[in-house]
Design an enzyme around this catalytic site. Structure first.
Site, PDB file in Angstrom:
ATOM      1  N   GLY A   1      36.886  35.183  40.139  1.00  0.00           N
ATOM      2  CA  GLY A   1      36.584  34.747  38.789  1.00  0.00           C
ATOM      3  C   GLY A   1      35.774  35.789  38.029  1.00  0.00           C
ATOM      4  O   GLY A   1      35.827  36.991  38.302  1.00  0.00           O
ATOM      5  N   SER A   2      34.975  35.316  37.105  1.00  0.00           N
ATOM      6  CA  SER A   2      34.246  36.224  36.208  1.00  0.00           C
ATOM      7  C   SER A   2      33.069  36.927  36.866  1.00  0.00           C
ATOM      8  O   SER A   2      32.406  37.747  36.215  1.00  0.00           O
ATOM      9  CB  SER A   2      33.761  35.446  34.982  1.00  0.00           C
ATOM     10  OG  SER A   2      34.863  34.968  34.238  1.00  0.00           O
TER      11      SER A   2
END
Length: 646
Positions: free
Chosen positions: A334-335
């Site tokens: 993810g981020s």
């Protein structure tokens, strides 16, 4: 007339042949002599063979009937945490062993033992199976561990009926903190047939246990020690009368881990029955402070052999307690990887810290109508690198990934350890997956598409990381690119393990050292800025904390679909991730947190990471560190803030 008739009635008189009789006598005497000589020769030959030719063999057999050599297993080394808390000890116990070569009727002996010990049918089957496992000749087979006083007394009463059966006093492995240390520490178990084929018969003579997982397995050679022997005199029944001589065994070496037991316990308490993992590393040394995988299990069950029912229950548990999520669980990052991508863009000259892009809420590839959306559907407007990290802007990193291309992006991420096993002494770790054009061609036989690069640019798609990899990369980031391999052992006996180890990756360097500060500033604003995705954990901070949230999708959404956690089954919800290090100006701890199906990383996982940094920097007794309070705040944030890709 009368004389003539008498003569006709008497048989004729013959003369005796003395020469013939003498000949017969001589022949018979000669034959008898030859037989005697032959038998004497055979007897003498046999005596010569037994007493001269086979002298050593029969001396040895005779001596073995009286003198026996028995192995003396070494004491296994102890394991401590970094502060000297005992994590793996040896407790005295009594074991039941059997030497098959000294048992006349194995079936009868086993039946008698089952009756004496009062075993159930299932226990009796396991008992018989252990007795018949492959074993080196004249080596005792372990039938039962942890005998109680009543069982020992019953066996002593029936000892005369049980030749080849012994009750031995030995030290047995015990884990005082079994559940919280189950995955990091590992456990020992009975030596199986496959291991028996590869082990040194001298070193493991008389040893019944070997390291199976974790530290116990990786440092088996150091922990095991060297076996000794003793010569004993026995009676006709094989019972020991006295000891004639001995060579003492060498005990195994003690290990001091880098793990802090209190930090490890806190990590498990914070996970609070959820599925997930927390890894904390000391950036300067690479020492792992905590490596928790939840749920855990009781490793003491495996030491003497877990029963089939309990083992099946663990295997069939939907939460997979035997699976070490910290080093083997793979998730889309993810981020959390956006700070690393920002550095890659700077190092490759694709962007500068001051450059901005306009975010309308999506990114489009040239000549492609598909919109790759930002988590904030109406967009963040104009963003530069620092703000892109702070608000976790997807559009900025779509653009950056497209400009770099998958090959350059993949190569630079390998420099942080993604897609590789970088741990020094971490047994069984997964390498994760850092995709590339070449990887996809070899794996699927398909070309790489530009849209797949965009997915990798926000930590989705094929990219898979482990919690250990995330924590390691975060430690390298905190060190301004200096590499130290993560490790679990600090000292072996009194000798410290060298921090500089072969196989350490090359340090990362940047053309402009100020670029580190740009990325760090964006990560600080994540937790302290008004737009930060994890700003709720920044309240009351007593030190500078840099962090980055992430959300890993369990399944992909269509272009116009929206994520609604309330409408999904719990196990289909996004995973929550967070990375952090602190203090920014002198990093003492780097943390990665993954909580499965907990939603956005900016909420639940962020609170857990803050609690870990608080505990290490402020001490476990600080007033703010209440795990129940932390979890209440995390749950409150889950409800208060929308799920995001940040």
């Amino acid at each position: 007339m009368r004389k003539q008739r008498r003569s006709t009635l008497q048989p004729p008189r013959t003369l005796k042949n003395t020469q013939h009789e003498a000949h017969i006598f001589r022949v018979r005497s000669l034959l008898a002599l030859l037989v005697v000589v032959l038998l004497t020769a055979l007897l003498m030959g046999r005596l010569f063979y037994l007493q001269v030719v086979q002298h050593e063999v029969f001396i040895t057999r005779s001596e073995n009937n009286r003198v026996r050599v028995e192995p003396l297993p070494p004491n296994r080394g102890l394991i401590y945490d970094r502060d000297g808390v005992l994590l793996a000890e040896n407790r005295p116990t009594y074991n039941l062993t059997l030497v098959r070569e000294r048992v006349e009727d194995l079936d009868e002996t086993l039946t008698l033992l089952v009756d004496i010990l009062g075993l159930s049918d299932a226990e009796a089957d396991a008992f018989r199976e252990r007795a018949r496992r492959p074993q080196r000749p004249y080596q005792p087979a372990l039938l039962m561990s942890g005998l109680d006083d009543e069982e020992i007394a019953e066996l002593a009463i029936n000892r005369y009926r049980l030749p080849g059966v012994e009750v031995e006093g030995q030290l047995q492995r015990h884990y005082p903190y079994a559940r919280i240390m189950s995955h990091a520490l590992g456990f020992v178990g009975r030596i199986n047939a496959a291991e028996l084929e590869t082990l040194d018969s001298n070193d493991y003579a008389g040893t019944h246990f070997i390291g199976k997982t974790g530290v116990e397995r990786f440092y088996e050679d150091e922990l095991h020690g060297k076996a000794g022997v003793r010569q004993v005199e026995t009676n006709a029944s094989g019972r020991v009368l006295r000891e004639l001589g001995r060579t003492d065994p060498e005990p195994g070496q003690d290990l001091t881990l880098t793990i802090d037991k209190d930090m490890q316990a806190l990590a498990h308490e914070l996970l609070d029955g959820r599925r997930g993992a927390i890894v904390a590393i000391e950036p300067k040394t690479g020492g792992i402070l905590a490596m928790a995988s939840a749920p855990g299990f009781d490793t003491n069950q495996f030491v003497t052999g877990i029963d089939q029912q309990s083992y099946q229950a663990l295997q069939q548990d939907i939460d997979l307690p035997l699976f070490n999520r910290a080093i083997r669980g793979t998730y889309p990052p993810g981020s959390t990887v956006k700070p690393f991508l920002a550095l890659a863009g700077l190092a490759n000259g694709e962007i500068t810290p001051e450059e901005t892009i306009y975010d309308p809420g999506y990114f489009q590839l040239p000549n492609d109508s598909r919109r790759y959306r930002n988590w904030l559907r109406w967009g963040h407007g104009r963003v530069d690198m620092k703000r892109a990290i702070t608000v976790s802007n997807n559009t900025y990193f779509y653009s950056l990934a497209h400009e770099m291309g998958i090959d350059a992006l993949s190569d630079y991420m390998h420099r942080f350890g993604f897609g590789e096993r970088t741990g020094l002494d971490i047994q069984g770790a997964s390498s994760g997956l850092m995709p590339s054009r070449e990887w996809k061609r070899e794996r699927f036989g398909d070309p790489w598409y530009p849209g797949e690069t965009l997915s990798v640019g926000i930590g989705q798609g094929y990219w898979q990381v482990t919690p250990l990899q995330l924590a390691t990369a975060t430690a390298v980031l905190a060190n301004h690119g200096q590499w130290v391999r993560p490790r679990l052992v600090q000292k072996i006996d009194d000798e410290r393990v060298d921090i500089e180890q072969p196989g350490t990756k090359e340090d990362l360097t940047l053309d402009d050292q100020a670029w580190w500060d740009t990325v760090f500033s964006g990560m600080e604003q994540v937790v302290s800025g008004s737009e930060g995705t994890a700003r709720r954990i920044g309240e009351g901070l007593e030190y500078r904390l840099a962090g980055k949230s992430g959300t890993a999708q369990v399944f992909s959404l269509g272009q116009d679909e929206q994520y609604d956690a309330e409408e999904l089954e719990e196990r289909l919800r996004d995973h929550a991730l967070f990375i952090a290090f602190a203090p920014v100006d002198d990093p003492q701890i780097a943390v990665s947190v993954i909580v499965e199906n907990a939603g956005g990383g900016s909420t639940h996982a962020a609170h857990l990471a803050r609690a870990m940094t608080d505990a290490w920097l402020l001490g476990p007794d600080n007033d703010e560190l209440d795990p129940d309070k932390v979890l209440d705040e995390a749950d409150s944030d889950d409800n208060a803030m929308p799920d995001t890709q940040g």
